[in-house]
Scaffold this active site. Structure first.
Site, PDB file in Angstrom:
ATOM      1  N   LYS A  83      31.296  40.480  25.441  1.00 49.07           N
ATOM      2  CA  LYS A  83      31.662  39.433  26.396  1.00 49.07           C
ATOM      3  C   LYS A  83      30.667  38.289  26.272  1.00 49.07           C
ATOM      4  CE  LYS A  83      33.559  40.168  31.018  1.00 49.07           C
ATOM      5  NZ  LYS A  83      33.287  40.835  32.297  1.00 49.07           N
TER       6      LYS A  83
HETATM    7  O1  G3P Z   1      33.940  41.176  35.436  1.00 45.66           O
HETATM    8  C1  G3P Z   1      34.213  39.928  35.936  1.00 45.66           C
HETATM    9  C2  G3P Z   1      34.931  39.854  37.249  1.00 45.66           C
HETATM   10  O2  G3P Z   1      36.010  40.700  37.333  1.00 45.66           O
HETATM   11  C3  G3P Z   1      34.119  39.598  38.445  1.00 45.66           C
HETATM   12  O3  G3P Z   1      34.782  39.800  39.666  1.00 45.66           O
HETATM   13  O4  G3P Z   1      34.882  40.022  42.119  1.00 45.66           O
HETATM   14  O5  G3P Z   1      32.678  39.496  40.988  1.00 45.66           O
HETATM   15  O6  G3P Z   1      34.495  37.791  41.127  1.00 45.66           O
HETATM   16  P1  G3P Z   1      34.160  39.251  41.046  1.00 45.66           P
END
Ligand code: G3P
Length: 217
Positions: A83
């Site tokens: 990533k």
């Molecule tokens: O892995 C990236 C992503 O899914 C992050 O989610 O909830 O931290 O915005 P969030």
């Protein structure tokens, strides 16, 4: 649509992998920072559990650092996906790593223009963050609609990986729009299973069955 778990927690991942409906896992530095132990060991164990794409993120922000960390992450297991953030150096790293045969997930995507660059750089996945767009008063799913539409116009191989899913509606909308993947925290995947009418219906079936058995006895 593929369903990925957005977590670095081995217990949660194993419990969901056991259901047989999980296709992969995404992690990020914030998620892995919460887990004890070496991140490479954790990623290796996740790969062995899910036997599908597992994203591990670089923490370097310069091209040389991203390439070094990216190659290092890719060497952990054949299921690893590297990533990189959607920055200028991230896009350059995506192009270079992809041309070496390493699958790249370009993360922190918040616009269709950025998603176009990820596809042009040969990304295996692009991760638009729907929940974080909703958080600032934008409609995250509008971005997914745009990216899916753009990708359909060209022979790009990049899959749209809907990230930052906060609820089952995000998952259902992602599927309706034809996104390739939705990645969700374990709590959201748990919610996908639940419907009050399923629980009420099951309880009634079992009670009626038990009553009939007592009458017959
Ligand atoms: O892995 C990236 C992503 O899914 C992050 O989610 O909830 O931290 O915005 P969030």
């Amino acid at each position: 649509m593929k369903l990925f778990i957005d977590s670095g927690n081995l217990k949660d991942i194993q419990a969901l992998a056991d259901t047989g409906i999980i296709d992969g896992v995404t992690t990020n530095p914030s998620l892995l920072a919460k887990e004890p132990g070496d991140h490479r060991d954790i990623l290796k164990k996740i790969c062995e559990m899910v036997k599908g794409p597992v994203s591990g993120e670089v923490t370097a922000t310069d091209l040389a650092g991203m390439l070094q960390q990216g190659r290092d992450l890719a060497a952990i297991d054949a299921h690893m996906v590297v990533k990189v953030p959607l920055t200028r150096d991230g896009i350059r790293a995506c192009k270079a790593l992809s041309s070496e045969g390493i699958r790249v997930n370009v993360t922190l995507c918040f616009s269709a223009a950025q998603a176009l660059l990820a596809a042009k750089a040969g990304a295996a996945f692009v991760s638009p963050f729907v929940g974080r767009l909703d958080d600032i008063g934008s409609t995250g799913m509008d971005l997914i609609r745009e990216v899916v539409e753009i990708y359909r116009n060209y022979p790009f191989k990049t899959e749209v990986l809907v990230a930052s899913c906060r609820n089952p509606i995000h998952v259902v909308e992602a599927a309706r729009l034809g996104a390739g993947v939705a990645t969700c925290p374990p709590s959201v995947i748990d919610q996908l299973f639940n419907h009050p009418l399923t629980s009420i219906g099951l309880e009634k079936f079992l009670k009626d069955w038990e009553k009939a058995q007592n009458v017959k006895a």
